[in-house]
Enzyme design. Structure first.
Site, PDB file in Angstrom:
ATOM      1  N   CYS A 283     -33.493 -17.674  11.801  1.00 47.57           N
ATOM      2  CA  CYS A 283     -32.391 -17.088  10.972  1.00 47.57           C
ATOM      3  C   CYS A 283     -31.950 -15.895  11.691  1.00 47.57           C
ATOM      4  O   CYS A 283     -32.383 -15.237  12.586  1.00 47.57           O
ATOM      5  CB  CYS A 283     -32.928 -16.893   9.480  1.00 47.57           C
ATOM      6  SG  CYS A 283     -34.115 -15.657   9.392  1.00 47.57           S
TER       7      CYS A 283
ATOM      8  N   ASP B 139       3.825  -8.751  32.720  1.00 47.80           N
ATOM      9  CA  ASP B 139       4.262  -8.390  33.966  1.00 47.80           C
ATOM     10  C   ASP B 139       5.101  -9.342  34.512  1.00 47.80           C
ATOM     11  O   ASP B 139       5.089 -10.402  34.282  1.00 47.80           O
ATOM     12  CB  ASP B 139       2.957  -8.051  34.807  1.00 47.80           C
ATOM     13  CG  ASP B 139       3.192  -7.531  36.158  1.00 47.80           C
ATOM     14  OD1 ASP B 139       4.168  -6.629  36.384  1.00 47.80           O
ATOM     15  OD2 ASP B 139       2.875  -8.331  37.029  1.00 47.80           O
TER      16      ASP B 139
ATOM     17  N   CYS C 134     -33.821 -12.766  12.050  1.00 53.42           N
ATOM     18  CA  CYS C 134     -34.949 -13.060  13.359  1.00 53.42           C
ATOM     19  C   CYS C 134     -34.264 -12.318  14.466  1.00 53.42           C
ATOM     20  O   CYS C 134     -34.630 -11.497  15.269  1.00 53.42           O
ATOM     21  CB  CYS C 134     -35.162 -14.445  13.692  1.00 53.42           C
ATOM     22  SG  CYS C 134     -36.113 -15.015  12.257  1.00 53.42           S
TER      23      CYS C 134
ATOM     24  N   ASP D  15      -2.057  -3.849  36.913  1.00 50.25           N
ATOM     25  CA  ASP D  15      -1.545  -3.450  35.648  1.00 50.25           C
ATOM     26  C   ASP D  15      -2.836  -3.341  34.635  1.00 50.25           C
ATOM     27  O   ASP D  15      -2.904  -3.207  33.549  1.00 50.25           O
ATOM     28  CB  ASP D  15      -1.220  -4.961  34.956  1.00 50.25           C
ATOM     29  CG  ASP D  15       0.103  -5.277  35.675  1.00 50.25           C
ATOM     30  OD1 ASP D  15       1.145  -4.585  35.709  1.00 50.25           O
ATOM     31  OD2 ASP D  15      -0.009  -6.682  36.165  1.00 50.25           O
TER      32      ASP D  15
ATOM     33  N   ASP E 177      -1.593  -9.253  36.452  1.00 50.80           N
ATOM     34  CA  ASP E 177      -2.312  -9.793  37.509  1.00 50.80           C
ATOM     35  C   ASP E 177      -3.946  -8.887  37.626  1.00 50.80           C
ATOM     36  O   ASP E 177      -4.716  -9.312  38.468  1.00 50.80           O
ATOM     37  CB  ASP E 177      -1.851  -9.349  38.749  1.00 50.80           C
ATOM     38  CG  ASP E 177      -1.245  -8.134  39.061  1.00 50.80           C
ATOM     39  OD1 ASP E 177      -1.779  -7.241  38.453  1.00 50.80           O
ATOM     40  OD2 ASP E 177      -0.584  -7.906  39.864  1.00 50.80           O
TER      41      ASP E 177
END
Length: 772
Positions: free
Chosen positions: A23, A433, A26, A657, A653
């Site tokens: 669960c 861009d 855990c 950027d 790219d």
């Protein structure tokens, strides 16, 4: 962007394949144990994929052995030899675990079926109340609790010793209370009549069935990732001492010469040194069409060679290959936690103690207000314990993340962390861009304008012949265009480049001048340009058209994005060639789709405004949303300004950027199959096709919808059925008895069904990804 999550992924880390989790509690226990190991900076455990991603400290990092020891000390296991980029060991271990689960269920079912039949026959008086029947019922129950229910009892003991409560505690309490309440009747038959051995056995067996179905469904959630790795070839043909030898793929070294025959999978990343072929790269990019490869081109391991024989130099091997990077990034994304999971973890941390309190309250309330006695009160408390197991709640988020990230990877989309899946849904502004993102990133021939009496092909062939060997992008574009038309080019002599103005060369006996209008005029070339037509882009093919202007573009903006070079031979003007970095063919379609979803679309470029406006007009971006002449350092400020209007996705790219990608709420990098680790971005489009952005948005939105649906049903299930199990409907005599007094065995079945329902709901995301 979630900086902390990104750091945990991009830093040095160790991945562990875990066993024994049942669960979300855990997972929290393992996380705490790993975080306390010296040399660990962060740990994230995914319950659905049963994996841990441990980010190591930069100084004195923890060893794998120390991490394994911490997990085992917490009462869980680690699959030895499992690796993030080779799932074969882990797959085998998971299969063995599934077989063990099947055996446990079968033992439970074989013993529980006769146990239920005998108990019902005894209760309804079909068989007499003989003392030996009680011993038979006890004998049938013991193997169910000891073997089938053993993991739950051991897990409960470990959890309680650690001061925590998990699903095992609820199952062990429910089955254990029913069993303990029945044993005195066997030892002293006069002390009572009814026993609850069948209840204890049914609880354990039905929980085992639910775990079995859940494990099988969760296994399907990881199929996308495993199928990627299955495509990696096990063997490679390598040239050693001028002899072709077959070696295991892992034995290939960087700079080895590898031979790939037609139809074979490429074993490593490399660069073609001989041969031509077409390579199926769909495993990496999702692109169904083969990609032509020739000498100098890069190829990626795991892709499929087409009809030609290739020789390549190995550039990346083993865990450094593009495919291994993809698998590692996807596994890291699956191990990361979505923001909504933090709330779920807090709920899971207190859920079990609250349920135990509700069970005690139910027992006490029935003793006080009911005449049915302690036995009835006990069964109501047991039903509350069993039906409230928080498995479904713990699986709601991670299973959706595992399925979505795996399915996205098959389509060439990498989500660096699960937070990105949530973030894309909220995006209101998409910023592109220009160069290399919204455009193809390289000049292409757009139009040829020959002077009167000059043939268009003659003009292009002559210019290309002079430009052979030129390193200028415009010159290379002219040569490529001429070759594409099948032109035969004469080698030039006496080539002389005039910086910033043009080029002079001898082609045969003719002196050819190519350059700017001002330069040719200065050389005495007479040019009559009054009738020179405008140029526009043909968005269907990415090539130019000299006859018309694209819809919505004025003549001025159509020409603004182009560069013209002028050509003369022996002092006579021959014509002009227009070139431009054209928009991607799919750009207009993508922009229209984004705007159709109500998103604002903007263009961000360092180029001059006229060029930016021309590209924007061609793809359908409003002039008011063009941000031109913006230096890289100022792109961040532009993104910040746009964020005031809503969450921003920046598409670039991933290199110049990078600052803007980091600043944006979602950074999207246009990648390639052999360069997948764009650190600045949250999402990488492995295929250089902007339509991948639409896929990313669709998958992100579908994932968030699925998570919310899962959480709703998991929560509603507990909110509705816990009161039913407690007996809230008992006074309604018009309802069936099985619903008014919900049997603990039915409660166990309902609990198991809830977990399976959540996993199956998440698996539906595979269909969403396939339909994009």
């Amino acid at each position: 962007m979630n900086a902390s999550a990104t750091a945990a992924i991009t830093g040095e880390s160790i991945d562990l394949a875990l066993t024994g989790m049942r669960c979300a509690n855990c997972a929290q226990t393992i996380e705490r144990a790993l975080a306390q190991v010296p040399g660990v900076s962060a740990a994230q455990v995914n319950f659905a994929s049963e994996t841990a991603s441990v980010a190591l400290a930069t100084t004195t990092p923890a060893s794998r052995g120390a991490l394994v020891a911490a997990v085992e000390a917490a009462g869980f296991g680690v699959i030895a030899g499992a690796d993030a980029t080779d799932l074969s060991v882990e797959t085998a271990a998971r299969a063995a675990e599934l077989r063990a689960s099947w055996r446990r269920f079968m033992v439970g079912a074989v013993c529980t079926a006769p146990l239920m039949a005998i108990s019902m026959a005894r209760d309804f008086g079909v068989i007499g109340d003989r003392p030996w029947l009680l011993w038979l019922l006890l004998a049938l129950t013991l193997p169910v609790l000891a073997y089938t229910g053993g993991p739950h009892f051991r897990g409960a003991a470990r959890a309680l010793r650690a001061g925590r409560a998990n699903m095992d505690v609820l199952v062990a309490l429910g089955a254990g209370v029913a069993f303990v309440a029945s044993v005195p009747v066997v030892l002293a038959p006069a002390s009572g009549h009814h026993v609850y051995f069948e209840t204890a056995a049914a609880i354990v067996t039905l929980v085992a069935l639910g775990r079995l179905l859940e494990a099988r469904a969760r296994g399907r959630a990881g199929e996308a990732l495993r199928s990627l790795l299955e495509l990696r070839p096990r063997k490679a043909r390598v040239i050693r001492d001028e002899v072709e030898v077959e070696l295991p793929a892992e034995a290939v070294k960087v700079r080895d010469v590898v031979v790939v025959r037609p139809g074979e999978a490429i074993p490593v990343d490399g660069r073609v040194i001989a041969g031509e072929s077409a390579v199926d790269e769909s495993v990496l990019t999702g692109e169904s069409l083969p990609v032509a490869k020739e000498v100098g081109d890069a190829v990626a391991g795991g892709t499929i060679n087409g009809p030609g024989l290739l020789r390549l130099t190995a550039t990346r091997v083993g865990a450094a290959t593009a495919l291994s990077q993809i698998v590692r990034l996807v596994r890291a994304a699956q191990a990361s936690k979505a923001p909504v999971q933090a709330l779920v973890d807090k709920i899971a941390g207190v859920f079990v103690p609250i349920v135990v309190g509700l069970a005690l309250l139910t027992f006490g309330a029935w003793l006080l207000v009911s005449s049915h006695g302690a036995e009835h009160a006990l069964m109501r408390a047991v039903a509350v314990l069993v039906i409230a197991c928080p498995c479904a709640l713990g699986l709601a988020t991670p299973t959706a993340i595992v399925v979505a990230t795996g399915a996205a990877a098959r389509r060439g989309l990498l989500f660096k962390n699960s937070a990105a899946l949530e973030a894309v849904r909220a995006v209101r502004v998409v910023v592109f861009d220009k160069t290399g993102t919204l455009t193809l990133g390289r000049p292409q021939l757009q139009a040829i304008t020959p002077a009167p009496g000059v043939d268009e092909d003659e003009l292009l062939t002559l210019a290309a012949a002079a430009e052979q060997g030129s390193e200028h992008p415009l010159g290379r574009a002219i040569v490529a265009a001429a070759k594409a038309r099948g032109a035969s080019l004469t080698s030039p002599t006496g080539v002389r480049a005039i910086g910033g103005r043009g080029l002079r060369a001898l082609v045969g006996d003719a002196e050819v001048w190519i350059g700017t209008r001002a330069w040719l005029t200065a050389q005495g070339v007479a040019m009559d340009l009054a009738e020179e037509p405008p140029v526009s882009w043909d968005m269907s093919s990415g090539t130019g058209d000299k006859e018309h202007v694209a819809p919505g573009m004025s003549v001025k903006t159509a020409d603004a994005g182009h560069t013209r070079v002028y050509v003369a031979r022996d002092g006579r003007y021959l014509g002009a060639i227009a070139l431009a970095d054209a928009p991607r063919p799919e750009a207009r379609e993508v922009v229209a789709a984004l705007r159709g979803q109500g998103l604002r679309v903007a263009l961000l470029t360092g180029d001059r405004r006229g060029t930016g406006l021309a590209i924007a007009a061609a793809v359908g971006i409003d002039a008011a949303d063009v941000y031109a002449e913006v230096l890289p350092a100022d792109k961040v400020a532009t993104v910040v300004a746009l964020q005031r209007t809503g969450p921003v996705a920046m598409v670039g790219d991933g290199v110049n950027d990078a600052p803007a990608l980091v600043q944006a709420d979602v950074g999207v990098a246009i990648g390639s199959g052999t360069d997948v680790a764009v650190d600045a971005a949250d999402v990488t489009l492995l295929r250089s096709d902007l339509r991948g952005l639409l896929d990313a948005l669709a998958i992100g939105k579908a994932t968030v919808r699925t998570i919310r649906r899962n959480l709703f049903w998991a929560s509603a299930y507990n909110l509705v059925l816990i009161p039913v199990a407690a007996g809230a409907l008992y006074p309604l005599s018009s309802l069936p008895t099985w619903l008014r007094a919900l049997d603990p065995a039915l409660a166990a079945g309902a609990m198991a069904l809830s977990s399976v329902t959540v996993v199956v709901s998440s698996l539906a995301l595979r269909r969403v990804a396939a339909e994009r």
